[in-house]
Write an enzyme that holds these catalytic residues in place. Sequence first.
Site, short mmCIF file in Angstrom:
data_model
loop_
_atom_site.label_atom_id
_atom_site.label_comp_id
_atom_site.label_asym_id
_atom_site.label_seq_id
_atom_site.Cartn_x
_atom_site.Cartn_y
_atom_site.Cartn_z
N CYS A 155 -47.60 88.45 -91.69
CA CYS A 155 -48.61 87.89 -90.78
C CYS A 155 -49.94 88.61 -90.94
CB CYS A 155 -48.12 87.96 -89.34
SG CYS A 155 -47.21 89.42 -88.98
N HIS A 209 -34.27 84.23 -89.26
CA HIS A 209 -34.71 84.06 -90.65
C HIS A 209 -34.77 85.36 -91.43
CE1 HIS A 209 -39.21 85.03 -90.43
NE2 HIS A 209 -38.87 85.04 -89.16
N THR A 266 -34.73 73.27 -73.67
CA THR A 266 -33.56 72.73 -74.36
C THR A 266 -33.25 73.58 -75.59
OG1 THR A 266 -34.13 70.51 -73.63
CG2 THR A 266 -32.66 70.67 -75.55
#
Length: 405
Positions: free
Chosen positions: A339, A205, A241
């Site tokens: 953050c 991102h 996965t």
Amino acid sequence: MRRVYLDNNATTPVLSEVLDAMRPYFGEHFGNASSIHHHGQETRAAVERARESVAALLGCRASEVVFTSGGTEADNLAVFGVTQPGDHVITSTIEHHAVLNACKHPARDRAKYRDSQGCEVTYVPVDGRGLVDPVDVKRAIRPNTKLITIMFANNETGVLQSVAEIGKVAAEADIYFHTDAVQAAGKIPIDVNNIGCDLLTISGHKLHGPQGVGALYVRKGTELEAMLYGGNHERSRRAGTENVPGIVGLGKAAELAIAGFARGDATKMAVARDRLERELLKIEATGLNGADPNGGDLSGKRAPRVPNTTNIYFDGIEGEALVIALDLKGLAVSTGAACSSGAIEPSHVLMAMGLGRDRAKASIRLSLGKQNTEEDVDFALGLIPETVARLRDLSPVWPKKALSI
Ligand code: PLP
């Protein structure tokens, strides 16, 4: 209301080509990439194509790319994956918290390292421009040093470290070298062999790919212990996965980044960033974080930086107040790491560079992305000077001109 987003170091908008590449993998191509039937083979092929694209971005082999859930996981995998109880780690005071907290997390004593002292960590300092001296890294090496982890580009200032020199120091001492290249990837060309790193982190991102996907480059022969226990995905280096749409998006973002370098996108972005910076520095009592504070004239004293970032202090204002005031007028900027926004403490990066608390808290970061235009820079320049002036007028500590006459 017109909105302009200049906070691309927090996250970037997904490019339309990236979204188009991802879309089929939410629909018709839904298979589990580990399944042996048609549906699995289809998505497996897409994952491997994306791996080739990421490898091309980093100058490595596809087999050396491990997909993760993002930069944080890749940083953690690098730190936890190569260190053992009793090892010594060298990092810097300006790393992202994904590295800093991985280095110091108490779990290193409690769980994996239950019966040991965990790892000892040396934090090498930076100078006033935010630069690590490779000589300091060399000096910090001990017989049990296992890992050096120093970031490529800082997320708050954009300052680039001498990673190739640090890579040489690490190679000479036969120590693993990891670099967090989350803020470098897509902005400047990367070649893991020029850097001489064993491990390198990127995140989707930050280069106009999707959130929640990243990759760790792991040089062939690196002894890496997986952090997650499960299946044998990613050659047993990261169980779980695969996030196929995310990985496809990251692969496309990597391809577009490579094409962008060839087109000269980085130079164009640097021109826009430099104009923004030059005009903002004309405001009184402002300065660039990432320049030598003792250097007087800023030109020539700047540290090398990625082309999209500037970090500026405006004495007498609160960065948070400026961010909010600008947001109300449609301009998104930030005080530093997303953050830690809302945190009362000033930036650990700016403090490590020697800024006083007030100046660190009076700083904002502006970071451009591929979507930004010269008009966006004009918009910012139309708002920031007047907003700074207004906040200073309201400040009880800012000397009022009328009073000082
Ligand atoms: N490292 C750096 C330098 C960053 O800027 C960031 C994100 O802000 C990360 C690591 C974490 O990446 P992610 O958001 O993909 O977990």
